[in-house]
Design a protein around this motif. Sequence first.
Motif, PDB file in Angstrom:
ATOM      1  N   HIS A  17       0.855  -1.274   0.049  1.00 15.85           N
ATOM      2  CA  HIS A  17      -0.150   0.079   0.081  1.00 15.85           C
ATOM      3  C   HIS A  17       0.937   1.360   0.041  1.00 15.85           C
ATOM      4  CE1 HIS A  17      -3.014   2.872   1.445  1.00 15.85           C
ATOM      5  NE2 HIS A  17      -4.028   1.987   0.968  1.00 15.85           N
ATOM      6  N   LYS A  18       0.317   2.336  -0.533  1.00 16.15           N
ATOM      7  CA  LYS A  18       1.297   3.396  -0.744  1.00 16.15           C
ATOM      8  C   LYS A  18       1.609   4.284   0.623  1.00 16.15           C
ATOM      9  CE  LYS A  18      -3.164   5.870  -1.288  1.00 16.15           C
ATOM     10  NZ  LYS A  18      -4.336   6.198  -2.337  1.00 16.15           N
ATOM     11  N   THR A  19       0.801   3.936   1.566  1.00 20.30           N
ATOM     12  CA  THR A  19       1.231   4.145   3.065  1.00 20.30           C
ATOM     13  C   THR A  19       2.473   3.703   3.471  1.00 20.30           C
ATOM     14  OG1 THR A  19      -0.525   2.847   4.030  1.00 20.30           O
ATOM     15  CG2 THR A  19      -1.213   5.076   3.744  1.00 20.30           C
ATOM     16  N   ALA A  20       3.009   2.748   2.862  1.00 21.03           N
ATOM     17  CA  ALA A  20       4.325   2.025   3.337  1.00 21.03           C
ATOM     18  C   ALA A  20       5.350   2.482   2.771  1.00 21.03           C
ATOM     19  CB  ALA A  20       4.098   0.545   3.099  1.00 21.03           C
ATOM     20  N   TYR A  21       5.208   3.420   1.752  1.00 20.15           N
ATOM     21  CA  TYR A  21       6.045   4.238   1.030  1.00 20.15           C
ATOM     22  C   TYR A  21       7.012   5.106   1.852  1.00 20.15           C
ATOM     23  CZ  TYR A  21       3.840   2.810  -3.739  1.00 20.15           C
ATOM     24  OH  TYR A  21       3.592   1.805  -4.541  1.00 20.15           O
ATOM     25  N   ARG A  22       8.029   5.448   1.754  1.00 20.84           N
ATOM     26  CA  ARG A  22       9.038   6.334   2.300  1.00 20.84           C
ATOM     27  C   ARG A  22      10.072   6.922   1.457  1.00 20.84           C
ATOM     28  NH1 ARG A  22       5.629   5.012   5.351  1.00 20.84           N
ATOM     29  NH2 ARG A  22       5.640   4.643   7.449  1.00 20.84           N
ATOM     30  N   PRO A  23      10.718   8.038   1.751  1.00 22.65           N
ATOM     31  CA  PRO A  23      11.732   8.675   0.938  1.00 22.65           C
ATOM     32  C   PRO A  23      12.824   7.855   0.699  1.00 22.65           C
ATOM     33  CG  PRO A  23      10.786  10.281   2.595  1.00 22.65           C
ATOM     34  CD  PRO A  23      10.136   9.022   2.970  1.00 22.65           C
ATOM     35  N   GLY A 301       3.127  11.948 -13.959  1.00 17.66           N
ATOM     36  CA  GLY A 301       2.204  12.829 -13.226  1.00 17.66           C
ATOM     37  C   GLY A 301       2.472  12.752 -11.884  1.00 17.66           C
ATOM     38  N   CYS A 302       2.058  13.776 -11.129  1.00 19.88           N
ATOM     39  CA  CYS A 302       2.637  14.069  -9.775  1.00 19.88           C
ATOM     40  C   CYS A 302       2.072  12.960  -8.833  1.00 19.88           C
ATOM     41  CB  CYS A 302       1.958  15.475  -9.261  1.00 19.88           C
ATOM     42  SG  CYS A 302       2.292  15.941  -7.761  1.00 19.88           S
ATOM     43  N   GLY A 303       0.901  12.458  -8.884  1.00 20.34           N
ATOM     44  CA  GLY A 303       0.423  11.447  -8.006  1.00 20.34           C
ATOM     45  C   GLY A 303       0.242   9.950  -8.948  1.00 20.34           C
ATOM     46  N   ALA A 304       1.095   9.767  -9.734  1.00 21.10           N
ATOM     47  CA  ALA A 304       1.328   8.278 -10.395  1.00 21.10           C
ATOM     48  C   ALA A 304       2.265   7.510  -9.710  1.00 21.10           C
ATOM     49  CB  ALA A 304       1.631   8.557 -11.874  1.00 21.10           C
ATOM     50  N   ARG A 305       1.854   6.274  -9.673  1.00 20.98           N
ATOM     51  CA  ARG A 305       3.095   5.538  -9.082  1.00 20.98           C
ATOM     52  C   ARG A 305       3.553   4.570 -10.188  1.00 20.98           C
ATOM     53  NH1 ARG A 305      -0.418   2.578  -4.415  1.00 20.98           N
ATOM     54  NH2 ARG A 305      -2.244   3.541  -5.548  1.00 20.98           N
ATOM     55  N   SER A 306       4.630   3.907 -10.155  1.00 16.38           N
ATOM     56  CA  SER A 306       5.329   3.006 -11.212  1.00 16.38           C
ATOM     57  C   SER A 306       5.902   1.797 -10.302  1.00 16.38           C
ATOM     58  CB  SER A 306       6.651   3.832 -11.602  1.00 16.38           C
ATOM     59  OG  SER A 306       6.313   4.812 -12.105  1.00 16.38           O
ATOM     60  N   VAL A 341      15.227  10.244 -11.143  1.00 19.46           N
ATOM     61  CA  VAL A 341      15.366   9.495  -9.972  1.00 19.46           C
ATOM     62  C   VAL A 341      13.908   9.321  -9.469  1.00 19.46           C
ATOM     63  CG1 VAL A 341      17.490  10.643  -9.705  1.00 19.46           C
ATOM     64  CG2 VAL A 341      15.601  11.775  -8.556  1.00 19.46           C
ATOM     65  N   ALA A 342      14.155   8.126  -8.768  1.00 19.52           N
ATOM     66  CA  ALA A 342      12.792   7.934  -8.134  1.00 19.52           C
ATOM     67  C   ALA A 342      13.085   8.625  -6.605  1.00 19.52           C
ATOM     68  CB  ALA A 342      12.824   6.235  -7.905  1.00 19.52           C
ATOM     69  N   GLU A 343      11.855   8.898  -6.150  1.00 21.73           N
ATOM     70  CA  GLU A 343      12.110   9.844  -4.823  1.00 21.73           C
ATOM     71  C   GLU A 343      11.295   9.207  -3.547  1.00 21.73           C
ATOM     72  OE1 GLU A 343      10.408  14.253  -4.016  1.00 21.73           O
ATOM     73  OE2 GLU A 343      11.786  13.910  -5.473  1.00 21.73           O
ATOM     74  N   VAL A 344      10.105   8.601  -3.734  1.00 24.67           N
ATOM     75  CA  VAL A 344       9.486   7.849  -2.804  1.00 24.67           C
ATOM     76  C   VAL A 344       9.016   6.580  -3.060  1.00 24.67           C
ATOM     77  CG1 VAL A 344       7.568   8.029  -0.973  1.00 24.67           C
ATOM     78  CG2 VAL A 344       8.738  10.048  -1.708  1.00 24.67           C
ATOM     79  N   GLY A 345       9.233   5.463  -2.316  1.00 22.39           N
ATOM     80  CA  GLY A 345       8.952   4.167  -2.462  1.00 22.39           C
ATOM     81  C   GLY A 345       9.099   3.167  -1.534  1.00 22.39           C
ATOM     82  N   PHE A 346       9.056   2.007  -2.019  1.00 16.50           N
ATOM     83  CA  PHE A 346       9.037   0.752  -1.213  1.00 16.50           C
ATOM     84  C   PHE A 346      10.087  -0.470  -2.055  1.00 16.50           C
ATOM     85  CE2 PHE A 346       8.196  -3.270   0.806  1.00 16.50           C
ATOM     86  CZ  PHE A 346       7.907  -3.014   1.998  1.00 16.50           C
ATOM     87  N   ALA A 347      10.915  -0.783  -1.532  1.00 18.31           N
ATOM     88  CA  ALA A 347      11.799  -1.987  -2.363  1.00 18.31           C
ATOM     89  C   ALA A 347      11.153  -3.145  -1.771  1.00 18.31           C
ATOM     90  CB  ALA A 347      13.230  -1.903  -1.660  1.00 18.31           C
ATOM     91  N   LEU A 348      10.739  -4.289  -2.726  1.00 21.37           N
ATOM     92  CA  LEU A 348      10.263  -5.373  -2.538  1.00 21.37           C
ATOM     93  C   LEU A 348      11.547  -6.452  -2.637  1.00 21.37           C
ATOM     94  CD1 LEU A 348       8.158  -3.719  -3.827  1.00 21.37           C
ATOM     95  CD2 LEU A 348       6.822  -5.787  -4.266  1.00 21.37           C
ATOM     96  N   ASP A 349      11.682  -7.223  -1.448  1.00 19.22           N
ATOM     97  CA  ASP A 349      12.529  -8.312  -1.482  1.00 19.22           C
ATOM     98  C   ASP A 349      11.914  -9.546  -2.238  1.00 19.22           C
ATOM     99  OD1 ASP A 349      10.956  -9.337   0.560  1.00 19.22           O
ATOM    100  OD2 ASP A 349      12.300  -8.928   1.993  1.00 19.22           O
ATOM    101  N   ALA A 350      12.320 -10.717  -2.223  1.00 19.87           N
ATOM    102  CA  ALA A 350      11.849 -11.786  -2.566  1.00 19.87           C
ATOM    103  C   ALA A 350      10.670 -12.264  -2.177  1.00 19.87           C
ATOM    104  CB  ALA A 350      12.955 -12.943  -2.756  1.00 19.87           C
ATOM    105  N   ALA A 351      10.752 -12.100  -0.846  1.00 11.46           N
ATOM    106  CA  ALA A 351       9.294 -12.664  -0.183  1.00 11.46           C
ATOM    107  C   ALA A 351       8.353 -11.605  -0.567  1.00 11.46           C
ATOM    108  CB  ALA A 351       9.407 -12.568   1.475  1.00 11.46           C
ATOM    109  N   GLU A 352       8.381 -10.259  -0.404  1.00 11.88           N
ATOM    110  CA  GLU A 352       7.402  -9.537  -0.768  1.00 11.88           C
ATOM    111  C   GLU A 352       6.860  -9.608  -2.175  1.00 11.88           C
ATOM    112  OE1 GLU A 352       5.809  -7.917   1.404  1.00 11.88           O
ATOM    113  OE2 GLU A 352       6.733  -7.217   3.011  1.00 11.88           O
ATOM    114  N   GLN A 353       7.820  -9.868  -3.070  1.00 14.86           N
ATOM    115  CA  GLN A 353       7.543 -10.051  -4.517  1.00 14.86           C
ATOM    116  C   GLN A 353       6.301 -11.080  -4.640  1.00 14.86           C
ATOM    117  OE1 GLN A 353      10.789 -10.160  -7.417  1.00 14.86           O
ATOM    118  NE2 GLN A 353      11.912  -8.643  -6.077  1.00 14.86           N
ATOM    119  N   ARG A 354       6.930 -12.203  -3.745  1.00 17.59           N
ATOM    120  CA  ARG A 354       5.945 -13.392  -3.804  1.00 17.59           C
ATOM    121  C   ARG A 354       4.566 -12.856  -3.372  1.00 17.59           C
ATOM    122  NH1 ARG A 354      11.107 -15.883  -3.975  1.00 17.59           N
ATOM    123  NH2 ARG A 354      10.947 -18.067  -4.372  1.00 17.59           N
TER     124      ARG A 354
END
Length: 432
Positions: A17-23, A301-306, A341-354
């Motif tokens: 969820h987007k609320t898990a994203y951090r700088p 766009g300003c509110g878009a996620r990738s 550059v990417a600014e705010v996000g969440f890195a998915l390790d192998a377990a989170e990708q699964r």
Amino acid sequence: MVNLGSPYQGYLYAYPHKTAYRPLDPRPRLEDVWAGEDPAKLFLYVHVPYCEMRCGFCNLFTRANPPHEQVTAYLAQLRRQTARTMAAIPGARFARAAIGGGTPTYLTAPELTELFDLIEDGTGFERGPMSVETSPATATPDRLKVLNERGATRISIGVQSFLDAEAHAAGRPQHRPEVDRALDAIRAAGPAGLNIDLIYGIPGQTRATWDESLSTALRWAPEELYLYPLYVRPMTGLGRRGKGADPQWDAQRLELYRHAVARLTAEGYEQRSMRQFRRPDGRPDTPDEYCCQDDGMLGLGCGARSYTRALHYSFDYAVGVAHVRGILADYLARPAADFDVAEVGFALDAAEQRRRWLLKSLLRAEGVDPAGYSARFGTSVDDDFPALAGLRDAGYAEGHRLTAEGLAHSDAIGPWLISAGVREAMAGHVTR
């Protein structure tokens, strides 16, 4: 034994969820973020953060009635962002696209033409499955003409309720004649399929009034219907007014959901998720090879996620009016190099990708493909997620698909399957 609690805990339309994203520090370069990804069949999402009004239930990143000069500046900055982003991902090709927000048709017809020009010039996307959001007030013939001429295959309109009193109770001051005019205009404009969004659980809504909205929607024979339970979220209009659940709200929403499933199934619609119902005899989906579990999404766009496999990223996010305006002003003031550059996000390790693969599959009516999971990860989905056995024992799943009762409880099963790490990050989010 599985104890899900309330069936209405949260809509897990994306994971994490987007609320898990951090700088992100340091901010990774997009060319490195996308290195090793397959860019040949991406989803393109373009965000227009403007609406003619802010609905009481809305927690999206959007601004109501911006000054005209800001819209002009936004389109110019979006063109710059598109150029820098595509330069960083030179092999990017798009299987499908969506333009959302906000309400993209808040833009005038000439502004929509400019938007499509910059998308086509900047990304090369011209034809393919493409969905565009609209609203009763902005679905005008001149705007709809642009959408159909530029290849929109699906036009989605948020009606929420065909009864003015219910729409007003949900914080949406619309009028039925305007809704009828908009739907007539969409059907008259061209071949694009129609989706109608409706909400259940609105204060004062009954089974009879809910059925009236369903019956009215069916008169336009929409290719799709999306049915959303009402949520009262922090920082929204309903949230600020203290609108919330009473002890019977869960039971009421569940009753209205079950009625809608029975009604739409009897009308020939196929249920594809808790929210999505599709008419199989309508315009067919345009074939493509995009896989939502695995393939990437590029947001502009300003509110878009990738989304890449290993990183989900975006700009900052807020709901409150002042913070949204501040983030928009910051976006418009950015030098072009900031889009490298990417600014705010969440890195998915192998377990989170699964886990993401599981959730993006399980919450759909077709369920999990165990062979596809094993081919992707080299392991068994049942070994990786023994919690699936608990869902089966509780009657929420059979094999690798949710039962009818499981689909009804999707908004509890999704949150129940969130990992401890993501849950902790979400709990640390400061709502603004």
